[in-house]
Structure formats: structure tokens, C-alpha cells
Design a protein around this motif. Structure first.
Motif: not given
Length: 128
Positions: A27, A31-32, A53, A101
């Protein structure tokens, strides 16, 4: 499918240091939010530290504040946990985790339910 692989655990004397690494794949890492947890024998899994993130914000459990430091390198898809002044009570299996997310970049997640992927863990043993 997300994979998280921890490394860097081992045996160290009290007062020593270790640096844990967690490499992520599957992933978009950047973005995490990411976190570290630990579980000692016979105890529940406890929160240690988390980082947004962007890496702008960090949050630590009181038990490690001032001794541990979490950081991340989004170019390498890796999160780190620098552990200094280690104590025997830091002995545990350490797990990295990737946050769900929906976690915004304004929040450092600290509950296990806020994470949806976990590594296999790395053992840290601190001798007295």
C-alpha cells in the motif's frame, strides 16, 4: 496485500540502545500513519509510539517518552524506532502496524483498532 517486516531486535544490556526497522510494501506507505506496539509475556499488547503519514507529528506512551524516538523515511517505505536507555521492563515482542486509511494527518493513532495491518514482531530482550 500489505506486508510489514520488522528487524533490529535482539539482546541488549540495560542502558543500551537498539534501532528497530519496519519495511512496508503493498500500500502507498506515505499515505498511512504508522505505529509501534509491544507485548510482554503474559500481558496485553501495548501502544509504544506513532507517527503521522507526513512524519510531522509523533506520540509516545508515557513509559517510553524521552527514551524512544519514532521516525519514518517515505522514500524507503520504512518506519524506525530508536530505543535508548533501555530497561528490563522494555523486554517484549515489538510490532509495527499500518494505520487505517481514514486516519487523517492531524492525528497520531494510538489504539490497536486504528490499525489494520501488523508485522510478525521482533523480540527485544533487555538484561539487567
Amino acid at each position: 496485500q500489505v506486508q510489514l517486516v520488522e528487524s533490529g531486535g535482539g539482546l541488549v544490556q540495560a542502558g543500551g540502545s537498539l534501532r528497530l526497522s519496519c519495511a512496508a510494501s503493498g500500500r502507498t506507505f506515505s499515505s498511512s500513519a504508522m505505529g509501534w506496539f509491544r507485548q510482554a509475556p503474559g500481558k496485553e499488547r501495548d501502544f509504544v509510539a506513532s507517527i503521522t503519514r507526513s512524519g510531522f507529528s509523533r506520540f509516545y506512551a508515557d513509559s517510553v517518552k524521552g527514551r524512544f524516538a519514532i521516525s519514518r523515511d517515505n522514500a524507503k517505505n520504512t518506519v524506525y524506532l530508536q530505543m535508548n536507555s533501555l530497561k528490563p521492563e522494555d523486554t517484549a515482542v515489538y510490532y509495527c502496524a499500518l494505520a487505517r486509511s481514514y486516519i487523517s494527518d492531524n492525528y497520531t493513532p494510538r489504539l490497536s483498532g486504528e490499525y489494520d495491518y501488523w508485522g510478525q514482531g521482533t523480540q527485544v530482550t533487555v538484561s539487567s
